[in-house]
Design a protein around this motif. Structure first.
Motif, PDB file in Angstrom:
ATOM      1  N   UNK A  88      37.385  41.748  51.764  1.00 30.49           N
ATOM      2  CA  UNK A  88      38.004  41.205  52.975  1.00 30.49           C
ATOM      3  C   UNK A  88      39.113  40.212  52.653  1.00 30.49           C
ATOM      4  N   UNK A  89      39.532  40.194  51.404  1.00 32.46           N
ATOM      5  CA  UNK A  89      40.648  39.340  50.994  1.00 32.46           C
ATOM      6  C   UNK A  89      41.902  39.748  51.762  1.00 32.46           C
ATOM      7  N   UNK A 138      33.506  33.025  40.186  1.00 32.42           N
ATOM      8  CA  UNK A 138      33.483  31.627  39.745  1.00 32.42           C
ATOM      9  C   UNK A 138      33.537  31.556  38.224  1.00 32.42           C
ATOM     10  N   UNK A 139      32.737  32.384  37.560  1.00 30.96           N
ATOM     11  CA  UNK A 139      32.708  32.396  36.096  1.00 30.96           C
ATOM     12  C   UNK A 139      34.065  32.793  35.525  1.00 30.96           C
ATOM     13  N   UNK A 140      34.681  33.831  36.105  1.00 31.60           N
ATOM     14  CA  UNK A 140      35.997  34.273  35.629  1.00 31.60           C
ATOM     15  C   UNK A 140      37.054  33.204  35.871  1.00 31.60           C
ATOM     16  N   UNK A 141      37.026  32.578  37.050  1.00 31.27           N
ATOM     17  CA  UNK A 141      37.995  31.532  37.358  1.00 31.27           C
ATOM     18  C   UNK A 141      37.846  30.370  36.380  1.00 31.27           C
ATOM     19  N   UNK A 142      36.598  30.030  36.042  1.00 30.78           N
ATOM     20  CA  UNK A 142      36.347  28.958  35.077  1.00 30.78           C
ATOM     21  C   UNK A 142      36.909  29.323  33.715  1.00 30.78           C
ATOM     22  N   UNK A 143      36.708  30.568  33.311  1.00 35.51           N
ATOM     23  CA  UNK A 143      37.197  31.022  31.999  1.00 35.51           C
ATOM     24  C   UNK A 143      38.719  31.017  31.937  1.00 35.51           C
ATOM     25  N   UNK A 151      41.421  37.276  42.947  1.00 31.24           N
ATOM     26  CA  UNK A 151      40.594  38.472  42.942  1.00 31.24           C
ATOM     27  C   UNK A 151      40.148  38.767  41.508  1.00 31.24           C
ATOM     28  N   UNK A 152      39.027  39.453  41.332  1.00 34.94           N
ATOM     29  CA  UNK A 152      38.588  39.750  39.957  1.00 34.94           C
ATOM     30  C   UNK A 152      39.627  40.523  39.155  1.00 34.94           C
ATOM     31  N   UNK A 153      40.368  41.420  39.810  1.00 34.60           N
ATOM     32  CA  UNK A 153      41.375  42.191  39.088  1.00 34.60           C
ATOM     33  C   UNK A 153      42.582  41.346  38.692  1.00 34.60           C
ATOM     34  N   UNK A 154      42.719  40.162  39.288  1.00 31.62           N
ATOM     35  CA  UNK A 154      43.772  39.235  38.889  1.00 31.62           C
ATOM     36  C   UNK A 154      43.302  38.313  37.771  1.00 31.62           C
ATOM     37  N   UNK A 155      42.004  38.034  37.739  1.00 30.21           N
ATOM     38  CA  UNK A 155      41.448  37.131  36.732  1.00 30.21           C
ATOM     39  C   UNK A 155      41.155  37.835  35.414  1.00 30.21           C
TER      40      UNK A 155
END
Length: 299
Positions: free
Chosen positions: A138-139, A113-118, A226-230
């Motif tokens: 599980x994505x 959520x934090x990364x997506x917001x940033x 995904x975190x690796x995409x953000x």
């Protein structure tokens, strides 16, 4: 360390798109910090961090919509429970309640959520600290990497949970104090940190109308970033903290995330599990304070 009793347990309320959102606050000076909890948790999961960080910062802990004391509108009808939705919520919270840019500190899915917001709202985020970030194993895009039986089992479970009666029955079996305690004892490496207070913090919102629907909706959510995409798209100071004994998010995979050039530092928290901020606040709080001060002074 300040006792958790110094935090008023009566949460504050803010209206977002007509829905009540609960949050708690500590401190009235310094840079702003917003704490974002993980799946099934709430602002209370930061009760050992909020008063300590509040000594030097304007610190807020928010209940994401669908969790804690916040509203739990019907998934798919009244709201979509996605990282984009929560990103907009956090950004609006920073603008309307915090009133300034803020450091975002997340745990588990709260990190995403934090990364997506940033990424979506870079103008409002001063820095991101991710504590045991959810790897979203599980994505949809990661199913092929799983053993066939795990992939098949996860897919079957998601289809079953889509049936409301089955989903509600499953949730009732999970939302029991003894089951929650057993799950926590897997996630934590310090059993003494799994207290009756913690179980109550997690159990109370589970009794709310709509809690089962939110649980099932997120369990079926296998899309989104995904975190690796953000991470490659972050343009603010970013650090990763990771309990090395996390049974759900392997530290080795966390170290792979640290290879992105946008990550300033990876801090291994030896012997800790999935929620180090609650399990060992005496270790995590000083790290966060040092990082916030360093970034704030460099701007």
């Amino acid at each position: 360390m300040i006792s958790t009793t110094t935090i008023d347990k009566t949460a504050k309320t803010w209206s977002w798109r007509g829905f009540p959102i609960t949050y708690q606050q500590s401190g009235d000076r310094g840079p702003a910090v917003v704490l974002v909890h993980g799946f099934g948790a709430s602002w209370g999961h930061w009760r050992k961090n909020l008063p300590v960080l509040g000594q030097d910062y304007r610190c807020y802990a928010i209940d994401l919509i669908g969790f804690g004391g916040s509203a739990k509108p019907i998934p798919g009808e009244e709201i979509a429970y996605t990282f984009e939705t929560w990103s907009q919520l956090v950004a609006d919270f920073c603008r309307e309640v915090v009133g300034s840019v803020a450091f975002l500190i997340g745990n588990s899915i709260g990190c995403v959520v934090a990364m997506q917001t940033a990424v979506d709202h870079p103008e409002i985020v001063q820095g991101v600290a991710a504590i045991n970030c959810s790897l979203r194993l599980l994505h949809d895009s990661k199913r092929a990497e799983l053993p066939w039986f795990r992939s098949f089992g996860a897919s079957l479970m998601q289809k079953l949970l889509a049936k409301r009666a089955i989903g509600n029955l499953f949730f009732k079996q999970i939302a029991k104090p003894q089951v929650v305690k057993k799950i926590l004892l897997q996630a934590y490496r310090r059993p003494e940190a799994v207290t009756d207070e913690l179980i109550e913090i997690l159990m109370t919102p589970a009794m709310d109308e709509g809690a089962a629907d939110v649980f099932c909706a997120f369990t079926r959510y296998s899309q989104g970033a995904l975190p690796e995409e953000l991470l490659p798209n972050l343009n603010c100071p970013t650090i990763l903290l990771w309990g090395t004994e996390d049974p759900w998010e392997p530290v080795e995979m966390g170290q792979e995330l640290a290879k992105f050039s946008t990550v300033d530092e990876f801090i291994a928290l030896e012997g800790l599990g999935h929620c180090p901020q609650d399990e060992a606040p005496e270790i995590v709080n000083p790290i966060l304070k040092k990082w916030i001060d360093s970034v704030d002074q460099s701007l």
